[in-house]
Motif scaffolding. Structure first.
Motif, mmCIF file in Angstrom:
data_model
loop_
_atom_site.group_PDB
_atom_site.id
_atom_site.type_symbol
_atom_site.label_atom_id
_atom_site.label_comp_id
_atom_site.label_asym_id
_atom_site.label_seq_id
_atom_site.Cartn_x
_atom_site.Cartn_y
_atom_site.Cartn_z
ATOM 1 N N PRO A 209 0.797 -1.474 0.041
ATOM 2 C CA PRO A 209 -0.251 -0.174 -0.264
ATOM 3 C C PRO A 209 0.784 1.504 -0.051
ATOM 4 N N GLY A 210 0.381 2.027 -0.338
ATOM 5 C CA GLY A 210 0.867 3.546 -0.180
ATOM 6 C C GLY A 210 0.901 4.001 -1.498
ATOM 7 N N GLN A 211 1.814 3.630 -2.499
ATOM 8 C CA GLN A 211 1.801 4.053 -4.148
ATOM 9 C C GLN A 211 0.369 5.067 -4.561
ATOM 10 N N GLY A 212 1.362 5.558 -5.355
ATOM 11 C CA GLY A 212 0.452 6.892 -6.223
ATOM 12 C C GLY A 212 -0.717 6.311 -6.785
ATOM 13 N N ARG A 213 -1.944 7.239 -7.477
ATOM 14 C CA ARG A 213 -2.823 6.267 -8.190
ATOM 15 C C ARG A 213 -1.679 5.726 -9.689
ATOM 16 N N VAL A 214 -1.123 6.490 -10.114
ATOM 17 C CA VAL A 214 -0.436 6.376 -11.442
ATOM 18 C C VAL A 214 0.637 5.527 -11.646
ATOM 19 N N ALA A 215 1.246 5.432 -10.109
ATOM 20 C CA ALA A 215 2.413 4.597 -10.187
ATOM 21 C C ALA A 215 2.128 3.313 -10.186
ATOM 22 N N PHE A 216 0.943 2.810 -8.868
ATOM 23 C CA PHE A 216 0.051 1.544 -8.861
ATOM 24 C C PHE A 216 -0.377 1.001 -10.079
ATOM 25 N N LEU A 217 -1.209 2.088 -10.717
ATOM 26 C CA LEU A 217 -1.971 1.320 -12.129
ATOM 27 C C LEU A 217 -0.894 0.712 -13.090
ATOM 28 N N GLU A 218 0.414 1.402 -13.477
ATOM 29 C CA GLU A 218 1.051 1.069 -14.433
ATOM 30 C C GLU A 218 1.778 0.389 -14.125
ATOM 31 N N LYS A 219 2.055 -0.194 -13.150
ATOM 32 C CA LYS A 219 3.105 -1.366 -12.137
ATOM 33 C C LYS A 219 1.987 -2.632 -12.257
ATOM 34 N N LEU A 220 0.803 -2.191 -11.982
ATOM 35 C CA LEU A 220 -0.692 -3.715 -12.253
ATOM 36 C C LEU A 220 -0.414 -4.132 -12.926
ATOM 37 N N GLU A 221 -0.629 -3.313 -14.213
ATOM 38 C CA GLU A 221 -0.989 -3.064 -15.319
ATOM 39 C C GLU A 221 0.894 -4.409 -16.010
ATOM 40 N N ARG A 222 1.818 -3.597 -15.596
ATOM 41 C CA ARG A 222 2.822 -4.659 -16.777
ATOM 42 C C ARG A 222 2.892 -5.715 -15.803
ATOM 43 N N VAL A 223 3.185 -5.723 -14.307
ATOM 44 C CA VAL A 223 3.194 -7.424 -14.279
ATOM 45 C C VAL A 223 1.784 -7.984 -14.670
ATOM 46 N N VAL A 224 1.051 -8.588 -14.558
ATOM 47 C CA VAL A 224 0.021 -8.822 -15.345
ATOM 48 C C VAL A 224 0.202 -8.886 -16.384
ATOM 49 N N GLU A 225 0.432 -8.422 -17.282
ATOM 50 C CA GLU A 225 0.271 -7.959 -18.668
ATOM 51 C C GLU A 225 1.045 -9.361 -18.723
ATOM 52 N N GLU A 226 3.035 -8.866 -18.440
ATOM 53 C CA GLU A 226 3.693 -9.886 -18.677
ATOM 54 C C GLU A 226 3.701 -11.437 -18.246
ATOM 55 N N ALA A 227 3.662 -11.570 -17.444
ATOM 56 C CA ALA A 227 2.779 -12.874 -16.336
ATOM 57 C C ALA A 227 1.287 -13.856 -17.157
ATOM 58 N N SER A 228 0.526 -12.872 -17.300
ATOM 59 C CA SER A 228 -0.298 -13.320 -18.467
ATOM 60 C C SER A 228 0.258 -13.470 -19.779
ATOM 61 N N GLN A 229 1.338 -13.264 -21.271
ATOM 62 C CA GLN A 229 1.514 -13.434 -21.823
ATOM 63 C C GLN A 229 2.361 -14.581 -21.825
ATOM 64 N N LYS A 230 3.515 -14.699 -20.750
ATOM 65 C CA LYS A 230 3.984 -15.808 -20.461
ATOM 66 C C LYS A 230 2.986 -17.586 -20.097
ATOM 67 N N LEU A 231 2.111 -17.289 -19.620
ATOM 68 C CA LEU A 231 1.389 -18.034 -19.073
ATOM 69 C C LEU A 231 0.429 -18.282 -20.608
ATOM 70 N N LEU A 232 0.094 -17.641 -21.562
ATOM 71 C CA LEU A 232 -0.427 -18.260 -22.709
ATOM 72 C C LEU A 232 0.552 -18.499 -23.835
ATOM 73 N N ALA A 233 1.606 -18.354 -24.002
ATOM 74 C CA ALA A 233 2.886 -18.789 -24.837
ATOM 75 C C ALA A 233 3.214 -20.284 -23.844
ATOM 76 N N GLU A 234 2.971 -20.553 -22.788
ATOM 77 C CA GLU A 234 2.808 -22.160 -22.587
ATOM 78 C C GLU A 234 1.734 -22.989 -22.894
ATOM 79 N N ALA A 235 0.450 -22.133 -22.723
ATOM 80 C CA ALA A 235 0.065 -22.738 -23.609
ATOM 81 C C ALA A 235 -0.420 -22.689 -25.309
ATOM 82 N N ASN A 236 0.758 -22.661 -26.021
ATOM 83 C CA ASN A 236 0.779 -22.542 -27.634
ATOM 84 C C ASN A 236 0.461 -21.457 -27.949
ATOM 85 N N PHE A 237 -0.198 -20.132 -26.804
ATOM 86 C CA PHE A 237 -1.079 -19.588 -27.766
ATOM 87 C C PHE A 237 -0.948 -19.009 -29.026
ATOM 88 N N LYS A 238 -1.937 -18.917 -29.931
ATOM 89 C CA LYS A 238 -1.642 -18.317 -31.275
ATOM 90 C C LYS A 238 -3.127 -17.715 -31.589
#
Length: 244
Positions: A209-238
């Motif tokens: 807790p304690g981060q600013g809105r912009v910094a928080f939202l940027e970090k949230l989007e980055r980590v979720v999207e990067e991890a989701s892309q790795k899971l999609l690649a693991e599933a051989n998603f095209k």
């Protein structure tokens, strides 16, 4: 065609069991929120078990499962990620559209487990009320599950992360646990077909807790999207080979 027929039978029995379990567990659910939560978790286990042998869909939850009072901000691709997240955490509850209160079975049980119904545009007001209720002991503490993109998003499709999630993060003053997934590859947001494979939800390191809105939202989007892309690649998603 065989997989489609298997999927049709699976989906049919899934909703039939939702109604049957809802009725069977009703006395327990009316007795206490814990009873309602037990019923919902039993249903989650049923869906995962039948998905495995009826359509060949294995499921897995990865990462440290949050057990303390936190915000969970999850990638949302289909009903399956709801099943996996709620079934994993001890006391999950959702921000839900007020209209869902009137949905058979789902609406009644959602209210019993502590989900927060909100009108469009009044989410912050509902969260402030929820925080006060928890502090005063009128509402059981737990894990508040939200979807930063606001709705189900198909794999490979881009959609913005809404500022409302950052507002909730600041209103609650809690840590936020991001969650990534690839479930939409196997269980699409629309349609009957369920594909065999390994569907995963992964809990990621908490954002304190304690981060600013912009910094928080940027970090949230980055980590979720990067991890989701790795899971999609693991599933051989095209993108060009998946049809909803």
């Amino acid at each position: 065609m065989i997989q489609y027929l298997r999927s049709l039978i699976f989906v049919g029995q899934m909703y039939l069991m939702m109604a049957l379990m809802g009725l069977a567990f009703l006395p327990l659910a009316l007795a206490s929120p814990k009873g309602a939560r037990f019923a919902c978790k039993t249903y989650c286990r049923w869906v995962r078990w039948t998905a495995r042998w009826m359509v060949g869909l294995e499921t897995e939850v990865r990462g440290p499962i949050p057990t303390e009072e936190v915000l969970i901000a999850a990638k949302h691709q289909s009903f399956l990620d709801i099943i996996l997240i709620f079934g994993a955490v001890p006391a999950g509850k959702f921000i839900m559209k007020r209209e869902l209160m009137w949905a058979p079975v789902i609406g009644q049980y959602a209210l019993r487990i502590g989900c927060v119904p909100v009108n469009r545009g009044k989410r912050s007001e509902a969260i402030r009320r929820m925080v006060v209720d928890v502090e005063k002991g009128r509402l059981e503490a737990g894990q508040l599950i939200i979807y930063p993109q606001g709705t189900r998003i198909a794999p490979g499709v881009s959609a913005p992360y809404k500022v409302g999630t950052a507002v909730l993060y600041q209103e609650t003053g809690q840590a936020c646990v991001p969650a990534a997934t690839n479930v939409g590859v196997f269980w699409p947001r629309k349609g009957i077909m369920r594909r065999p494979g390994l569907a995963v939800v992964e809990f990621l390191p908490a954002i304190p807790p304690g981060q600013g809105r912009v910094a928080f939202l940027e970090k949230l989007e980055r980590v979720v999207e990067e991890a989701s892309q790795k899971l999609l690649a693991e599933a051989n998603f095209k993108v060009d080979t998946l049809s909803n």
